[in-house]
Design an enzyme around this catalytic site. Structure first.
Site, short mmCIF file in Angstrom:
data_model
loop_
_atom_site.label_atom_id
_atom_site.label_comp_id
_atom_site.label_asym_id
_atom_site.label_seq_id
_atom_site.Cartn_x
_atom_site.Cartn_y
_atom_site.Cartn_z
N TRP A 86 -13.08 22.17 12.66
CA TRP A 86 -13.03 21.37 11.58
C TRP A 86 -13.72 21.54 10.43
O TRP A 86 -14.85 21.79 10.58
CB TRP A 86 -13.14 19.82 11.95
CG TRP A 86 -11.97 19.15 13.04
CD1 TRP A 86 -12.36 19.20 14.37
CD2 TRP A 86 -10.62 18.95 12.95
NE1 TRP A 86 -11.41 18.57 15.17
CE2 TRP A 86 -10.34 18.62 14.13
CE3 TRP A 86 -9.81 19.22 11.77
CZ2 TRP A 86 -8.90 18.29 14.34
CZ3 TRP A 86 -8.65 18.97 12.12
CH2 TRP A 86 -8.10 18.23 13.49
N LYS A 130 -8.48 22.23 9.34
CA LYS A 130 -8.93 23.05 10.60
C LYS A 130 -8.51 24.47 10.47
O LYS A 130 -7.39 24.79 10.31
CB LYS A 130 -7.56 22.34 11.62
CG LYS A 130 -8.09 22.49 13.17
CD LYS A 130 -7.52 21.68 14.16
CE LYS A 130 -8.31 21.85 15.44
NZ LYS A 130 -7.60 20.89 16.32
N THR A 178 0.91 -1.32 0.17
CA THR A 178 0.03 -0.12 -0.25
C THR A 178 0.88 1.32 -0.11
O THR A 178 1.99 1.28 0.88
CB THR A 178 -0.90 0.08 1.26
OG1 THR A 178 -1.65 1.15 1.25
CG2 THR A 178 -0.09 -0.25 2.66
N GLU A 227 -5.09 -3.16 4.17
CA GLU A 227 -4.66 -3.83 5.18
C GLU A 227 -5.90 -4.64 5.71
O GLU A 227 -6.00 -5.31 6.75
CB GLU A 227 -4.35 -2.65 6.36
CG GLU A 227 -2.99 -1.97 6.08
CD GLU A 227 -3.23 -0.69 5.22
OE1 GLU A 227 -3.95 -0.51 4.45
OE2 GLU A 227 -2.32 0.27 5.52
#
Lengths: 540, 540
Positions: A445, A440, A185, A330
């Site tokens: 956020w 941010k 990955t 994963e």
């Protein structure tokens, strides 16, 4: 007290046997580049896998050895999937879109002994051959793609080898925890990291894929994986096809949206799987050519979040259900599936869409939770954002030969996904952002994913990606890169801003100078928006 | 080379967690004998399971200890399923229809420490209590059935114990190969034999049940297991309900066909599971009362072969699909599922029915083969009859503390089912007979199952069972025991014979004196035709 049940190894041999024996008459169909189709039965497939196992042994491959493949989605790649793992060796799928540096790194890191490569992809290997001295042989598969004279040393021809081999092979008893396959990955920093799948994890993932609330695969489906077989096991479909007995249709070399549409119609495909970008292109093609896809029921979407507008358009204009998945290399890769529940069937279409926009609930076998920066568990209220951590029998416990890996795991053994998410009371997970992609601004956020989805729902927008730029006053500010669908009628910055103001607070919406029109959003090797490149543009 | 995947234990704790966390709002519904329904959510269920674990610990139950249950299908029995196994002890479901000798034998053989028993079933245990000195406690569950004063010693009350216990329990780490449950199978000779399920086998069986071509369970189903929870894990439905998040509807004490119909209508059941005899009774009831079951899509049938006529009547008169399963207690129990394949969808209804009459193809994970008396493998041609041998991760490898068990396994590790079957080219298995039920007449085989199905397809026949009687000339001859549906209009021997002659050769059809009308076919404790009793009648 122990149970008294058979000690039956969960391995790819069992999947191969079932395909050949129970579904021996089922066909695997591959599109060839001349427009015709190659087809054979799973019974013939199994015999060729046995031949291939004898070929691998003749090439000196031992159990545990890594064998690379650099191939498109076709029947020979499927043969490699099963032959390499069933003889006890380890299938290492190489991503054709990696940089030369990354490619030579992973070939050497995995210590690939032999690499199987499509004729149309030999040039990719030629460029790195000198950096990979341990590769003993290159076996070339004629994929009918554009073939250059290749300079690869120690070249062998796949079909010549198979023709000379016996179609009877004795398979070894396997430990279900032994390695069957690996996939690197690329990540965002540092070298690619290798994930090593065991036979057991592949078997269990296959079962999960086949559950009704997984992909719901059955013998009656005709399944087209557009997702490459070099990317996260093509989301498990090659294995699930043999275990479920469905008809597998493989798109061959360099498929385009037009080719996909033709295959779907020709082969009566019922389910296809790919990233949102390809379904977006398919949609455009269908509209341009005034086509419909009568047999297609489900388009499985993963890799990135499917925009709401896309789900809606396929629903209403084509009666095709976009099924949202979320996973990771994963995780083999299946993590969550976005289906609505029975009690939501009475809801309005828009309310249902709110649910289908989420990444969904964990597939049977996967467990999820959210944690704050200090590792505290956060509530499942659909609002609180935290890092998603996961566990399950097909989740990686580490990276291959990589001592840095421990950072990716919590102390109590969960995998840290790096995704910032919410989970609601019913277990529906929704990605707010990759932790590095959250913006941010002024201490608050902003979700780049939400903003992208909003922009992409606007008429005339083909694609949009939002990244943060550093800002002296606010720390970070969002920048929206937008692609107009019709270059003859480009949109304006103010149109985008006005549209965003319907959903976002004023402080969240990018300024005029931060809405930028581009020709195309750059993509990573697996088709995701490449925000790294966009960030570099901001710096440059 | 080992895989690098999490070492995640496949156990019932994972199933319990998923039920409580992801499907916490889903309900478990139990019919009470007063006609009302008990209902609570899986979240509440999980808390009560934790209470029950604390109760079990207070009663001195240790990991590995066997805990008996003598209960109908209800929520408390479901609590016991999960609490006993999740704390590491072994659930031993006692069959309420065993003889006293068999019951005391299995309680002692399993060494049950505590037995949980419904009020309406305490008399069953009172009769054997003196023979079972090692049982420390009897915990009584009020199932609202007919309650007698019970003389059971060391009696405790279930709800009193739960009320006093904490709803927070720490669960131990489990070895997935440790025992989770056991069930004795009565067999035809000798003492009952104990099958010991591991956590792993239960988990994997649950996954198989949830595959689309297994039972196809999803969150959207409302599932009613009529099959008792004391019989082969109620075919895996209690576990699959929590793992899939479907709504589980439990029929409570002493359900009848009329009660079943009412529950199905009240609770909008979509899938129910039971032996053919109960669906036959349900059919009669629906016709008599002029009812329909609009929400029911599938009746899962196992335990015995479903008669062709029954499948056809439910299809045509009620638009309900009878799904044929075959399994054994030794197989957890799922072996095969009888679904048609995509290429059969164009076939005529009768041709499809020919397929659906077969027991089906192995569920994903199960492998099958047929062998002759010398162990040679026989061809899959749909004609050759041989003994079915099976293997898979949820097939028993032996019987509990039973040295005789080796006879049931082949030298290469397959389980000998004792069923004489054919398998066709596509892997569809059809039972010709139990080996002991095949009739050998003049050196040729007659299938008692085929003959029973043929007779039961005749108008006016309620049930029929065929057994062999010894014959001096032919070795064996078939005897048909027939139950007329309408006692006011009984059938004649010649009607049955004439009907059989349309399908069977003359030498196969029983003589006039070998067609015998009876009031009811005797059944075993799990609802199968009890041919042992019929054979005894022939002797007597």
């Amino acid at each position: 007290m122990q149970g008294q049940m058979m000690d039956f190894s969960l391995d790819t041999q069992a999947i191969l046997r079932r395909g050949g024996q129970i579904f021996g008459n089922q066909e695997v169909v591959t599109r060839l580049t001349d427009g015709s189709y190659h087809r054979y039965t799973l019974r013939e497939f199994e015999r060729r896998v046995h031949r291939l196992i004898n070929v691998l042994r003749d090439l000196g491959i031992q159990p545990g050895d890594r064998v690379g493949t650099l191939c498109w989605n076709h029947y020979r790649h499927l043969e490699l999937y099963f032959a390499i793992s069933s003889m006890g060796a380890v299938l290492h799928t190489l991503n054709i879109r990696l940089s030369e540096e990354q490619l030579s790194y992973i070939i050497n890191h995995a210590d690939d002994q032999v690499i199987f490569v499509d004729t149309s992809l030999t040039s990719v290997l030629e460029a790195v051959e000198d950096e990979c001295p341990n590769v003993r042989n290159y076996v070339v598969l004629d994929d009918q793609g554009e073939t250059a004279e290749t300079s690869l040393s120690n070249q062998l021809d796949y079909e010549t080898l198979l023709a000379a081999a016996s179609d009877q092979a004795t398979l070894p008893d396997l430990d279900e925890n032994s390695a069957a396959a690996m996939c690197y990955t690329s990540g965002t920093t540092g070298n690619p990291k290798g994930v090593v799948y065991s036979h057991r994890s592949i078997y269990l993932h296959t079962m999960a894929v086949m559950t009704t609330d997984g992909y719901g695969l059955s013998q009656r489906e005709v399944v087209l994986p557009f997702v490459p077989m070099f990317h996260a096991n093509a989301w498990g479909l090659p294995y699930a096809a043999l275990f479920s007995g469905c008809r597998l249709v493989l798109p061959g070399a360099q498929p385009t949206a037009a080719i996909l549409a033709k295959i779907m119609i020709d082969q009566k495909v019922t389910t296809a799987a790919g990233v949102p970008a390809i379904w977006n292109m398919l949609y455009q093609h269908l509209k341009q050519e005034n086509l419909s896809l009568d047999t297609v029921e489900t388009l499985i979407v993963g890799g990135s979040a499917a925009p709401r507008a896309m789900i809606e358009k396929f629903d209403k204009e084509f009666n095709i259900t976009i099924l949202h998945l979320w996973g990771m290399t994963e995780m083999s890769p299946l993590g969550t599936v976005g289906r609505i529940r029975s009690h939501m069937e009475d809801w309005s279409y828009d309310e249902q869409l709110d649910i289908r926009m989420k990444q969904g609930v964990p597939a049977a076998g996967v467990e999820i939770r959210i944690q704050d920066d200090n590792g505290n568990l956060l509530p499942w209220d659909g609002k609180t954002i935290g890092e998603l951590t996961v566990r399950g029998p097909w989740v990686a416990s580490g990276y291959y030969n990589n001592p840095e890996a421990s950072k990716s795991f919590t102390e109590d053994g969960w995998f840290r996904t790096g995704d910032m998410v919410t989970i609601n009371e019913e277990g529906y997970m929704q990605i707010a952002d990759r932790s590095k992609d959250l913006i941010k601004s002024g201490g608050e956020w902003i979700s780049s994913v939400d903003m992208e989805n909003c922009i992409m729902a606007y008429n005339g927008v083909a694609e949009a990606a939002v990244v943060a730029r550093p800002d002296d006053k606010w720390d970070e500010r969002p920048v929206a890169f937008v692609v107009s669908a019709d270059s003859a009628n480009p949109l304006t910055e103010e149109q985008i801003r006005t549209h965003l103001l319907e959903t976002f607070a004023k402080w969240q919406v990018p300024g005029v100078e931060d809405v930028r029109f581009i020709d195309v959003v750059p993509k990573t090797s697996v088709g995701k928006f490449d925000k790294k490149v966009l960030r570099q543009r901001l710096e440059g």
